[in-house]
Scaffold this motif. Structure first.
Motif, PDB file in Angstrom:
ATOM      1  N   ARG A   1       0.836  -1.206   0.000  1.00  0.00           N
ATOM      2  CA  ARG A   1       0.000   0.000   0.000  1.00  0.00           C
ATOM      3  C   ARG A   1       0.869   1.255   0.000  1.00  0.00           C
ATOM      4  NH1 ARG A   1      -5.400  -0.352   2.469  1.00  0.00           N
ATOM      5  NH2 ARG A   1      -6.063  -2.496   2.446  1.00  0.00           N
ATOM      6  N   PHE A   2       1.976   1.207   0.755  1.00  0.00           N
ATOM      7  CA  PHE A   2       2.872   2.350   0.828  1.00  0.00           C
ATOM      8  C   PHE A   2       3.543   2.597  -0.521  1.00  0.00           C
ATOM      9  CE2 PHE A   2       6.895   4.450   2.093  1.00  0.00           C
ATOM     10  CZ  PHE A   2       6.344   5.576   2.684  1.00  0.00           C
TER      11      PHE A   2
ATOM     12  N   ASN B   1       0.653   8.473   5.396  1.00  0.00           N
ATOM     13  CA  ASN B   1       0.075   9.223   4.289  1.00  0.00           C
ATOM     14  C   ASN B   1       0.798  10.550   4.063  1.00  0.00           C
ATOM     15  OD1 ASN B   1      -2.267   7.783   3.065  1.00  0.00           O
ATOM     16  ND2 ASN B   1      -2.904   7.709   5.206  1.00  0.00           N
TER      17      ASN B   1
ATOM     18  N   ASP C   1      -0.406   7.789   9.639  1.00  0.00           N
ATOM     19  CA  ASP C   1       0.473   8.944   9.449  1.00  0.00           C
ATOM     20  C   ASP C   1       1.407   8.809   8.255  1.00  0.00           C
ATOM     21  OD1 ASP C   1      -0.649  10.208  11.631  1.00  0.00           O
ATOM     22  OD2 ASP C   1       0.976   9.653  13.005  1.00  0.00           O
TER      23      ASP C   1
ATOM     24  N   GLN D   1      -4.219   8.641  -0.967  1.00  0.00           N
ATOM     25  CA  GLN D   1      -4.231   8.388   0.468  1.00  0.00           C
ATOM     26  C   GLN D   1      -4.726   6.969   0.692  1.00  0.00           C
ATOM     27  OE1 GLN D   1      -5.330  10.970   3.487  1.00  0.00           O
ATOM     28  NE2 GLN D   1      -3.541  12.081   2.812  1.00  0.00           N
ATOM     29  N   ASP D   2      -4.403   6.415   1.858  1.00  0.00           N
ATOM     30  CA  ASP D   2      -4.864   5.083   2.227  1.00  0.00           C
ATOM     31  C   ASP D   2      -5.025   5.073   3.740  1.00  0.00           C
ATOM     32  OD1 ASP D   2      -5.011   2.345   2.985  1.00  0.00           O
ATOM     33  OD2 ASP D   2      -3.923   1.753   1.173  1.00  0.00           O
ATOM     34  N   SER D   3      -6.225   4.894   4.206  1.00  0.00           N
ATOM     35  CA  SER D   3      -6.495   4.971   5.648  1.00  0.00           C
ATOM     36  C   SER D   3      -5.684   3.948   6.446  1.00  0.00           C
ATOM     37  CB  SER D   3      -7.986   4.798   5.928  1.00  0.00           C
ATOM     38  OG  SER D   3      -8.435   3.535   5.480  1.00  0.00           O
TER      39      SER D   3
ATOM     40  N   ALA E   1       2.863  10.947   0.859  1.00  0.00           N
ATOM     41  CA  ALA E   1       2.236  10.951  -0.472  1.00  0.00           C
ATOM     42  C   ALA E   1       2.921  11.922  -1.423  1.00  0.00           C
ATOM     43  CB  ALA E   1       0.747  11.278  -0.354  1.00  0.00           C
TER      44      ALA E   1
ATOM     45  N   LEU F   1      -2.661   3.326   6.163  1.00  0.00           N
ATOM     46  CA  LEU F   1      -1.299   3.812   6.352  1.00  0.00           C
ATOM     47  C   LEU F   1      -1.167   4.870   7.443  1.00  0.00           C
ATOM     48  CD1 LEU F   1      -0.179   3.958   2.622  1.00  0.00           C
ATOM     49  CD2 LEU F   1       0.466   2.267   4.349  1.00  0.00           C
TER      50      LEU F   1
ATOM     51  N   LEU G   1       1.206   4.383  -2.595  1.00  0.00           N
ATOM     52  CA  LEU G   1       1.085   5.773  -2.150  1.00  0.00           C
ATOM     53  C   LEU G   1       2.229   6.623  -2.693  1.00  0.00           C
ATOM     54  CD1 LEU G   1      -0.437   7.774  -0.105  1.00  0.00           C
ATOM     55  CD2 LEU G   1       1.493   7.244   1.409  1.00  0.00           C
TER      56      LEU G   1
END
Length: 107
Positions: free
Chosen positions: A50-51, A69, A67, A61-63, A72, A65, A54
């Motif tokens: 996911r990172f 985020n 902080d 954004q990805d909830s 990004a 993750l 990002l």
């Protein structure tokens, strides 16, 4: 970057790191340390994927993750992505019991 982990029942119960690294790598390691506790190896791998999305600009954004985020903006600075990915590579190596980590092959 050096990470030490305590694991129990397949999950990280404590993580600490020491780094002589740039601000991006250090900040990412600090934020990762906050969200890694309580997670399994598979959950860490999912967070890393996911990172990568990002910092590559695939998602804004990805909830999951939290902080992380904040990183990004690295989608606009590709030369700094490996700095941010160093924390994940180091954590992956620590979980595998490997003495060294690399960001080669990452975004």
């Amino acid at each position: 970057m050096h990470m030490e982990l305590a694991c129990a029942d397949g999950r990280i119960v404590a993580l600490r790191f020491d780094a002589v690294a740039c601000a991006v790598a250090t900040a990412t390691a600090s934020m990762l340390g906050e969200i890694a506790v309580g997670r399994s190896t598979q959950q860490i791998a999912d967070l890393e994927a996911r990172f990568v999305d990002l910092v590559s600009g695939v998602v804004a954004q990805d909830s999951a993750l939290a902080d992380l985020n904040a990183m990004a903006a690295l989608a606009r600075h590709p030369s700094r992505r490996k700095c941010a990915l160093l924390a994940f590579a180091t954590l992956r190596a620590a979980l595998a019991g490997t003495a060294s980590a690399t960001t080669e092959g990452n975004a």
